[in-house]
Design a protein around this motif. Structure first.
Motif, PDB file in Angstrom:
ATOM      1  N   ASP A  77       0.759  -1.145  -0.062  1.00 29.84           N
ATOM      2  CA  ASP A  77       0.239  -0.114  -0.096  1.00 29.84           C
ATOM      3  C   ASP A  77       0.809   1.275   0.029  1.00 29.84           C
ATOM      4  O   ASP A  77       1.986   1.115   0.384  1.00 29.84           O
ATOM      5  CB  ASP A  77      -0.750  -0.050   1.214  1.00 29.84           C
ATOM      6  N   ASP A  83      -3.793   7.807  -3.730  1.00 28.96           N
ATOM      7  CA  ASP A  83      -3.780   6.197  -3.300  1.00 28.96           C
ATOM      8  C   ASP A  83      -3.084   5.590  -4.203  1.00 28.96           C
ATOM      9  O   ASP A  83      -3.580   5.229  -5.442  1.00 28.96           O
ATOM     10  CB  ASP A  83      -5.269   6.298  -3.019  1.00 28.96           C
ATOM     11  N   ARG A  89      -3.839   2.523  -4.687  1.00 29.60           N
ATOM     12  CA  ARG A  89      -4.794   1.688  -4.927  1.00 29.60           C
ATOM     13  C   ARG A  89      -5.567   2.104  -6.162  1.00 29.60           C
ATOM     14  O   ARG A  89      -6.120   1.467  -6.936  1.00 29.60           O
ATOM     15  CB  ARG A  89      -5.772   1.056  -3.866  1.00 29.60           C
ATOM     16  N   ASP A  90      -5.492   3.335  -6.277  1.00 31.06           N
ATOM     17  CA  ASP A  90      -6.087   3.833  -7.628  1.00 31.06           C
ATOM     18  C   ASP A  90      -5.310   3.882  -8.683  1.00 31.06           C
ATOM     19  O   ASP A  90      -5.720   3.458  -9.925  1.00 31.06           O
ATOM     20  CB  ASP A  90      -6.157   5.577  -7.453  1.00 31.06           C
ATOM     21  N   ASN A 129      -0.939   2.402  -9.832  1.00 33.14           N
ATOM     22  CA  ASN A 129       0.165   1.998  -8.919  1.00 33.14           C
ATOM     23  C   ASN A 129       1.236   2.990  -9.546  1.00 33.14           C
ATOM     24  O   ASN A 129       2.536   2.772  -8.761  1.00 33.14           O
ATOM     25  CB  ASN A 129       0.616   0.571  -9.257  1.00 33.14           C
TER      26      ASN A 129
END
Lengths: 449, 449, 449
Positions: free
Chosen positions: B75, B88, B90-91, B93
């Motif tokens: 993360d 983020d 996660r949105d 990489n």
């Protein structure tokens, strides 16, 4: 030996008219790859140069091919039921499909149709078609003539013979000091077609006359007048062992029309003949183009087959197949021109002159420039800028190191070969150059693939 | 072996969609030069072809380099004091500087700034940045995102590990009759970037499938899916002795976008692979350009380092670094296109076909042309002009002298290799050619500097 | 040794002014191929560099030539019957036909006419004419002056001597580690003509000063200041055995005008000097053109005569004979410019730098790229694209295989030689390259015809 000196004594316009007249004399004959048409043609050429005629019997194997039956024709026509000829071989020998087998019948139009050939895009012209290796018969006519045909019966007659006989070709050999040969070949099998290839025949015949007048030949010369493809194959089959003597060769075709020159290089691509023709064309004053070798065209295909790989290129004006008149009745005596025929002869003569005079010299005073002024060889015309004459002398002196031929020097200097060759002569007389009198071509041209 | 025959059985549009779907499947994974991202990627490729996975421990010396620590990431984010994530991993990489060391801290904007990377000239795009060999951490974000940052404290978290582990690469070897190899290599280390280089991965994988379907391979084939630079270096270090088996090689990269083809030649510059790709591109119907070798680019750098000097070129569409989307979030799945992926696969298949079929033949009737007509091999479609088919046969016959390969003949004739190769097959069946069945590449490609 | 480092310490504008001032000092002297004019010229050059003066007696045979009588002149004029000088050698030394034999007579205009030379197309200019090897006398004048002459008697006086004496030339030899030589030659025989060739003299003299300041010369250097043609021939005659030591040579002429550079290649055409000059010009920021060798021009004619065939080219700005001011009074001190003289010196210095530093290196880590990053040698300026510095290092590493010289690499990469040479130095210091310290030119330049 300088053919151009000889040629330029004459009025070139007169030379052109002579060449055109000879083409006109040959034009009416119905030639084919065998038979009396080519025999008559060779006989007329024989009036100009002492041609040796060779006859090879039907059935003779020549490499992968076989000498075909001999074809002769007396008459051919299509007539109406009332006997009125509507198509007559006597009007135009292209009307008969060349090598047609004999036929005499009365048949309806729908049966006749598959035997008729026209050119819809040129409705006034008669096409030239052949069927040498597949026995059939046919007629060629203008599309306008075809459109007039009605749906009725027609009498068709081709009074030809296709029988065991001979293939005939002509050969003229002129010995020189060397057994190495310059080959000039042209096809003599087309009926009433002027550019393809009466132009080639007449230029080759008169080139032969010019060469024959010279006593002082380095090379031996061989002129071939052969039926296309099968004639060249036959000659090569009969001369396989000696073909390697050919140091330089030219196929002449389509050399009388108004187009610029095209020279197709030999398979080797950088043979002396390729460079010689390019050099002469560069300075001939006419448009010209050099084409790479390709394995289709005229008899250079055979001379340049991989087993022989002879240094033989093809000199043309308009390229066969690329002009609409090609292989039609429009390739007539108006399509070739006296001045173009003369210009082509002049280029051929220039090429011969180059080959004959392309030696390697050795500068006898190689350390610094020799003093040309004290020998009256410098700036002979005065003034501030040096002219072509002085320039050519400096080029020849600088590059006559035993390695560079006169052709090399002409290429590198951008000057015409004749200027370079004249310079070499003057410098030799002044004792500034030596020459072992070997021809450039002898040292360098090994047979290559 | 003819891959194109196989490939063209399928609808090329369908092939394109399959390639694009596979790219879409690989797209979300966060790859790097080591770690679980590349392992997952190789596993998915392994679903298509039986890939062998090789793991090399951290610290292993590979020539002048050392296999680095393994990097993994769970993360990463930047959040406001209230805990709201404003950036983020996660949105996207790309948001994390690839190979970032772990960090977890709350710092003011002015301390964060040096760790942020944006692209001011493309304010919507996120750049792709790496720091493999210098331990640091950072975030990549759009310039618009950056402009929204206020002068306050931020929580930054990169939950990564950088520890001793493995470098992982995939290899697929397909043996042929000869131990000589064709190498296809692509880098598999970029995260969510489509053209660079998911395009290369999917084309290579499907090319491998096509080759594997063929039983009758002359060459052996080796497909490499490696992390860029260090992966190629590692493979070469482990295969130093056998690298010389590579007779022809291609690096595939940036091969799915809408641009025309670019082929960067091998260091040798005139290797058979260089000529083969140029030949296939010449007739592929798409714009293309041939580039000289340079010592920067992708893994051809390593294969073409002077100690190896392998004949390996690089096939691209748009050149890396030359298009604005390069190494940004705009190099996404819309940037690559099904039809372009399929077209690239088709070019690769054509290159393989050429290499497999590039033999030298010997004309069995080298003296004059063989009579093609009696074998029904001349002008098969009739008419006056000879077509490509007859022309190709004449070219093959004339130049099959044991010296010229079919590629040589294709180049010289200007005809497509496939036409030349078809002609050779027909002529062989007719007994006009012999072949010792050695591949052209075997005689000529010595290892050179 | 890096002359450019030294030269660029100075203000180039100042350097230009110094060169122009020196030309202005030399301008008034009436030079010829022998006599006191060239002696004074050499004396003034001797104030700058320790020139050795060589005197060769009249009558000495030098290859095909003979050292001529020495010519000196005190005065010359044409005057009216009333004694008024209408043409005066003291106004302009071009007025006398160079090498005129003495004359003193009163003659009518019609007898004078053949001895007068003008330039009708430039009616204000006086032409420069010579008659070295044919004894005569004459005057050069503007066409306007000529038009003013009336049909009356004129007193003509040329107070010259043409007697046994010496031919004088200057030579400056700077030994280096190697006996191989770099030759710089220019002609010093033209009277008040600035571009042809005071420009060459002053650039050569200052280049010699620059070279002399360097201790660390690989090559030996020889600077020649000689009368045109006969001087070069005389030097070669006296140095025939050692002429082969000349590895690289330049003739400098017409090097101060506003035109772009022209470099005429040596007879060899691909000698290192030819490539070196082309490389330096490619990156000099001025227009330039490379010309093929031709056997007319300046003293390269002698150095490149086939017996010597030395690798000597000719560097010019405007090409002799191609600009209207050539060999006229308009080739004066305004025609040459300080900045152009300085730019020419800079090009010469760059060529010397290239020759001195053109080595072949061996990459010590030839298998894959060395890791430049860990040595701080990669992308030293950061950013995404690699700059010239990193690029040059990669080129040098990739091609330093013992075969490619730095010049080869500069040519192939398109980067300036200085960038390549800098890269080699940095990489050598980092232990990535070895060098046997032999100069590239030593391995390759065999004497060739």
């Amino acid at each position: 030996m300088r053919l151009l000196n000889e040629l330029d004594k004459d009025d070139l316009t007169k030379v052109g008219r002579t060449l055109h007249s000879f083409a006109a004399e040959l034009y009416p004959i119905c030639r084919s790859i065998t038979g009396n048409g080519i025999r008559q043609t060779l006989a007329l050429i024989g009036n100009q140069i002492p041609l040796q005629t060779v006859e090879v019997p039907t059935g003779t194997p020549v490499f992968d091919w076989t000498v075909p039956k001999e074809w002769n024709i007396r008459d051919a026509y299509i007539s109406k039921p009332n006997g009125k000829r509507i198509l007559d071989f006597r009007d135009c020998n292209l009307h008969v499909l060349n090598y047609s087998s004999p036929v005499h019948a009365t048949i309806p139009l729908n049966e006749l149709r598959p035997h008729l050939f026209t050119l819809p895009q040129y409705p006034e012209w008669v096409p030239y078609r052949t069927s040498y290796y597949q026995e059939t018969w046919g007629f060629c006519l203008s599309d306008n003539q075809m459109l007039n045909l009605k749906n009725e019966d027609y009498e068709v007659c081709i009074d030809s013979t296709l029988e065991d006989g001979q293939l005939t070709y002509g050969e003229y050999y002129l010995p020189g000091r060397s057994a190495d040969e310059v080959l000039v070949s042209c096809h003599a099998c087309h009926p009433s077609l002027a550019n393809d290839n009466l132009s080639g025949l007449v230029v080759a015949a008169y080139l032969a006359k010019l060469v024959a007048q010279q006593q002082n030949r380095h090379y031996s010369y061989r002129f071939l007048f052969v039926p296309g493809t099968i004639g060249a194959i036959t000659w090569l089959a009969k001369n396989r062992e000696n073909a390697g003597r050919v140091r330089h060769g030219l196929v002449l075709t389509c050399i009388g029309d108004a187009g610029g020159f095209h020279y197709k290089k030999s398979r080797r691509g950088n043979a002396e003949i390729d460079r010689a023709v390019a050099q002469v064309l560069r300075h001939c004053g006419e448009p010209h183009e050099i084409l790479e070798f390709s394995p289709y065209g005229y008899d250079e295909r055979q001379f340049c087959s991989p087993g022989f790989n002879l240094p033989v290129g093809c000199l043309m004006r308009s390229v066969w197949g690329s002009f609409p008149e090609y292989h039609t009745s429009a390739d007539n005596l108006d399509f070739i021109r006296p001045e173009q025929l003369a210009g082509s002869l002049r280029v051929c003569a220039g090429v011969v002159d180059l080959l004959e005079n392309n030696r390697r010299y050795c500068n006898q005073i190689p350390y610094c420039e020799p003093q040309l002024g004290k020998r009256n060889l410098y700036r002979s015309t005065g003034g501030d800028a040096i002219g072509t004459e002085t320039s050519a002398r400096l080029w020849v002196l600088n590059f006559s190191d035993g390695e560079h031929s006169l052709l090399d020097i002409a290429e590198r200097s951008g000057l015409p070969f004749a200027a370079i060759s004249d310079a070499a002569e003057v410098l030799s007389l002044a004792g500034l150059l030596s020459c072992n009198h070997a021809i450039a071509g002898e040292h360098r041209n090994h047979r290559q693939f």
